[in-house]
Design a protein around this motif. Structure first.
Motif, PDB file in Angstrom:
ATOM      1  N   VAL A   1       7.264  -3.268   5.472  1.00 11.11           N
ATOM      2  CA  VAL A   1       7.747  -4.409   6.245  1.00 11.11           C
ATOM      3  C   VAL A   1       8.920  -5.087   5.541  1.00 11.11           C
TER       4      VAL A   1
ATOM      5  N   ASP B   1       3.405  -8.264   0.904  1.00 12.93           N
ATOM      6  CA  ASP B   1       3.076  -7.253  -0.104  1.00 12.93           C
ATOM      7  C   ASP B   1       3.312  -5.850   0.429  1.00 12.93           C
ATOM      8  N   ASN B   2       3.535  -5.784   1.751  1.00 10.31           N
ATOM      9  CA  ASN B   2       3.697  -4.486   2.393  1.00 10.31           C
ATOM     10  C   ASN B   2       5.153  -4.029   2.251  1.00 10.31           C
ATOM     11  N   ASP B   3       5.360  -2.973   1.477  1.00 10.13           N
ATOM     12  CA  ASP B   3       6.726  -2.532   1.185  1.00 10.13           C
ATOM     13  C   ASP B   3       7.485  -2.119   2.434  1.00 10.13           C
TER      14      ASP B   3
ATOM     15  N   GLN C   1       3.755   0.049  15.193  1.00 10.35           N
ATOM     16  CA  GLN C   1       2.396  -0.478  15.050  1.00 10.35           C
ATOM     17  C   GLN C   1       1.762  -0.822  16.400  1.00 10.35           C
TER      18      GLN C   1
ATOM     19  N   ALA D   1      -0.301 -10.740   2.805  1.00 13.44           N
ATOM     20  CA  ALA D   1      -0.492  -9.285   2.906  1.00 13.44           C
ATOM     21  C   ALA D   1       0.778  -8.630   3.443  1.00 13.44           C
ATOM     22  N   LEU D   2       1.397  -9.299   4.407  1.00 14.95           N
ATOM     23  CA  LEU D   2       2.602  -8.746   5.028  1.00 14.95           C
ATOM     24  C   LEU D   2       3.723  -8.596   4.003  1.00 14.95           C
TER      25      LEU D   2
ATOM     26  N   ILE E   1      -1.174  -7.493  11.271  1.00 15.43           N
ATOM     27  CA  ILE E   1       0.174  -7.135  10.824  1.00 15.43           C
ATOM     28  C   ILE E   1       1.178  -7.524  11.898  1.00 15.43           C
TER      29      ILE E   1
ATOM     30  N   ASN F   1      -2.668 -13.340   6.121  1.00 14.61           N
ATOM     31  CA  ASN F   1      -1.909 -12.273   6.777  1.00 14.61           C
ATOM     32  C   ASN F   1      -0.484 -12.211   6.261  1.00 14.61           C
TER      33      ASN F   1
ATOM     34  N   ASN G   1      -4.520  -3.857  14.618  1.00 14.59           N
ATOM     35  CA  ASN G   1      -3.649  -4.287  13.530  1.00 14.59           C
ATOM     36  C   ASN G   1      -2.907  -5.559  13.887  1.00 14.59           C
TER      37      ASN G   1
END
Lengths: 449, 305
Positions: free
Chosen positions: B97, B93-95, B262, B90-91, B272, B87, B269
């Motif tokens: 965030v 990689d999230n632009d 979110q 992934a977080l 996230i 997680n 989710n």
């Protein structure tokens, strides 16, 4: 305030002997340079908005039509806003008192404990994190499903320890088994049973995966003279090889089910199904009908609907207490450190119990601190917004409504009416006004001294 | 109200000396020890109870979404293999965030610095400079201490719209600075007023001007109070959601708003939300643990806010 400078120099009627030009002999324009940024910001963003909000609260949604006190009338006639006011009252009464009480207990309990500092850190820590993060934390805590939300997991665990839970929710007789659904979710045989005639009660409707792992294979009950015997079992084996109504090998016993013998609406005998699926009723049951009471099949207890309409506000208040009890504790502990030891010891020497010392000496000495903590928390609670907005699910947001949330929704929501929003803002301001005046009076007194 | 930086936690934790005089009997000593043991046991339970919600979030953030939706976080105690950093990677990689974390920093740091600087200037003026209306102005500042931010939401949004800084980072910073000022001025004035007069007069005799006096004498001596104020303001701004919700630029919101958006689909989710919430907590918690004393004294001084 031990400085002689600030207060005395400006006290009216008593001009200080020296320092005519100023405390440090500066010119006013220098002071103006130091003050200007602060005064401009405070004037434009704090002071002016107060005036504007009061002004705006007398105008309608469009901002140009004068509506007098209509917006204030709306506060008490609009259903949503009334809920918000009611909830705010609950908040202001409950949250500060419980937080302060817990803070007091924790402060007193940790006072003489070596690892008290570590304990205090743990309790105080939630104050450092955002209400948003706390909100997410408690959304997880309050999840309805006892398999996921820890609050319900604990609650259901406690509940099931004290109340018997049904073992076989959803189980039912085969349609052609001679049993019919009767009142209260029970099933009753259509014909009366005879002693010596095994009365088998086949049930279906339980997925094999949900059967207890330790369930044993069902056995045919042996007839016993004068008694009524039979088997209660799950009449189903995976693969469809079983014959309905017959105890095939591999079919499981439904141990623990209650079997009642009923005659003319009265329960005349009662038995519990054993590990092998058999039961045995005394002769008194001869000629009665057999009933499997609904408690055997009741849905599993699923815990409290924490975020449902009736519990959502107390549940959110719980999360607030989690955040702010530490604040109360730290302030009270600091006050406690200032309590003279001799007073407590004197009371103990005089034979007072610990409880009496606490009630009659500690608490009265801490009264000023407790008052400050309570008032601070009340002001804080009045403005509560984030926790409610985050924790309350969409379905019960209206039930959890509070003034600050309503203000946000009224002012910036879908169909906004900034007149009503301003009226709520003015109401909030009026509610903190007494504290504001007390603060000002206290500072004035201190400076006169 | 005390304004000096008192280490309240540490101070309150000091154990008082044994009772003077009378020696307690063996029996009462035993009883005291037993009840002390019981009290400690209860405190351990309370501490665990208090930690549990945060622990739940931390563990949830380290589990696979399918695990989260099918079973409780406490399952990891029996199946530690469920733990994964998936997680988090992934977080990060999230632009959105990562960008929102950066926005939070961009809002928090200037708001804190500005409040400290502007508040110190005004606090010094209120403590040591003479000008007409000084007492009245200070009482006004004290009065503003408890004004709810809600009062300013509508008027300031209009004002910012006129000036053209509504829904910009500058606007959020300005708002936070203004609302941090009453407390800053109050705290620092009281602290600066305690500086010995002789010190200032000596510096004055040495020929120091007002600005020099302020930067070389007053600011360094005000260190503890400034630290408390800075930490307090930092946490307040970092953790704010309401002001950011209204005044921040919706296309690059700070982390609180990004996560709030979110929450409405809570449940779908959580992979996230849980790590996001935890990441948003890391900085405040680090600040809290590193500067507990200053934080506590700030909290104590701000008890009226």
């Amino acid at each position: 305030m031990k400085t002689v400078t600030a207060g005395a120099a400006a006290a009216p009627g008593a001009p200080p002997p020296v320092a005519k030009k100023g405390v440090l002999g500066t010119r006013p324009w220098v002071a103006a340079c130091f003050l200007l940024p602060a005064l401009v910001l405070l004037g434009a963003l704090v002071l002016y908005p107060i005036g504007y909000s009061v002004f705006r609260s007398f105008f309608g949604a469009d901002g140009s039509s004068f509506v007098g006190l209509d917006n204030y009338g709306e506060l008490f006639s609009n259903e949503g806003i009334r809920t918000a006011i009611r909830n705010n009252v609950i908040w202001v009464v409950l949250a500060p008192t419980v937080s302060t009480a817990l803070g007091l207990i924790y402060a007193v309990m940790t006072e003489r404990i070596r690892w008290g500092t570590a304990f205090k850190l743990i309790i105080f820590m939630p104050m450092a994190i955002s209400m948003l993060a706390s909100g997410i934390i408690f959304r997880l805590v309050y999840e309805q499903d006892p398999d996921r939300g820890v609050a319900n997991a604990v609650w259901v665990g406690v509940h099931d320890t004290f109340a018997e839970s049904s073992a076989y929710p959803g189980a039912r007789p085969r349609p052609d088994s001679g049993m019919a659904r009767t009142a209260g979710g029970s099933f009753t045989t259509e014909s009366a049973v005879r002693a010596g005639d095994p009365a088998n009660l086949p049930l279906v409707g339980i997925p094999p995966a949900e059967m207890p792992k330790e369930a044993a294979g069902a056995e045919q009950a042996r007839p016993e003279g004068g008694k009524i015997t039979g088997t209660v079992w799950l009449d189903f084996v995976p693969g469809g090889k079983g014959e309905p109504g017959r105890i095939d090998s591999g079919e499981k016993a439904l141990s623990g089910i209650t079997v009642e013998a009923v005659r003319d609406g009265e329960v005349v005998a009662k038995a519990t199904v054993g590990d092998d699926g058999t039961y045995s009723l005394p002769a008194a049951a001869d000629g009665a009908q057999l009933r499997l009471p609904g408690s055997n099949f009741a849905e599993q207890y699923n815990g409290v609907d924490w975020l449902g309409p009736s519990f959502v506000t107390p549940a959110i208040i719980g999360s607030y207490i989690w955040m702010w009890a530490g604040f109360a504790m730290v302030l009270i502990a600091a006050g406690l450190a200032g309590v003279p030891r001799e007073l407590l010891e004197a009371a103990r020497v005089d034979g007072a119990t610990e409880w009496q010392v606490f009630r009659k000496v500690t608490v009265p000495l801490l009264a000023p601190v407790l008052a400050v903590v309570l008032v601070t928390l009340m002001i804080n609670v009045l403005k509560i917004f984030d926790l409610v907005y985050i924790i309350a699910p969409g379905a019960t947001l209206d039930d959890a409504n509070v003034l600050a949330l309503q203000l946000y929704l009224s002012s910036f929501g879908a169909d906004s009416d900034q007149g009503v929003g301003s009226a709520i803002a003015v109401l909030l301001l009026l509610l903190v006004l007494p504290v504001m005046l007390v603060n000002i009076r206290r500072i004035r007194r201190e400076r006169r001294r | 109200m005390s304004t000096s930086a008192e280490p309240a936690v540490a101070k309150a934790a000091q154990t008082p000396g044994p009772a003077p005089g009378r020696k307690p009997s063996a029996a009462s000593r035993l009883a005291a020890r037993a009840s002390g043991g019981l009290a400690q046991g209860i405190l351990v339970l309370i501490a665990l109870f208090w930690l549990m919600p945060t622990l739940g979030l931390l563990i949830s953030s380290l589990r696979d979404p399918t695990d989260i939706s099918s079973s409780g976080w406490w399952q990891v105690f029996t199946e530690p293999a469920q733990l994964t950093a998936e997680n988090y990677s992934a977080l990060f990689d999230n632009d959105v965030v990562v960008g929102s974390l950066w926005t939070t920093v961009l809002i928090t740091v200037p708001s804190t610095v500005l409040v400290v600087v502007i508040g110190s200037l005004a606090g010094y003026a209120f403590a040591w400079l003479d000008f007409p209306g000084r007492d009245w102005l200070f009482l006004l500042v004290v009065g503003l201490l408890v004004v709810p931010v809600q009062v300013a939401l509508i008027p300031v949004s209009k004002l910012f719209n006129t000036v053209g800084i509504f829904e910009t980072t500058i606007g959020v910073i300005t708002f936070h600075t203004a609302f941090g000022l009453p407390f800053a001025v109050f705290l620092l004035r009281n602290f600066f007023a305690e500086i010995p007069r002789e010190l200032l007069e000596a510096a004055r005799l040495d020929g120091a001007g007002e600005l020099r006096l302020f930067t070389r004498v007053v600011m360094p001596l005000g260190g503890p109070a400034i630290a408390s104020l800075g930490i307090f303001q930092f946490l307040w701004v970092w953790n704010d959601m309401l002001i950011a919700l209204i005044f921040a630029d919706g296309s690059s919101p700070p982390i609180t708003v990004a996560l709030q958006q979110q929450v409405r689909q809570f449940g779908n989710n959580i992979d996230i939300l849980a790590p996001g919430a935890f990441v948003s907590m890391v900085i405040p918690l680090a600040v809290f643990f590193a500067f507990q004393r200053q934080f506590v004294s700030g909290v104590m001084a701000g008890a009226v806010k």
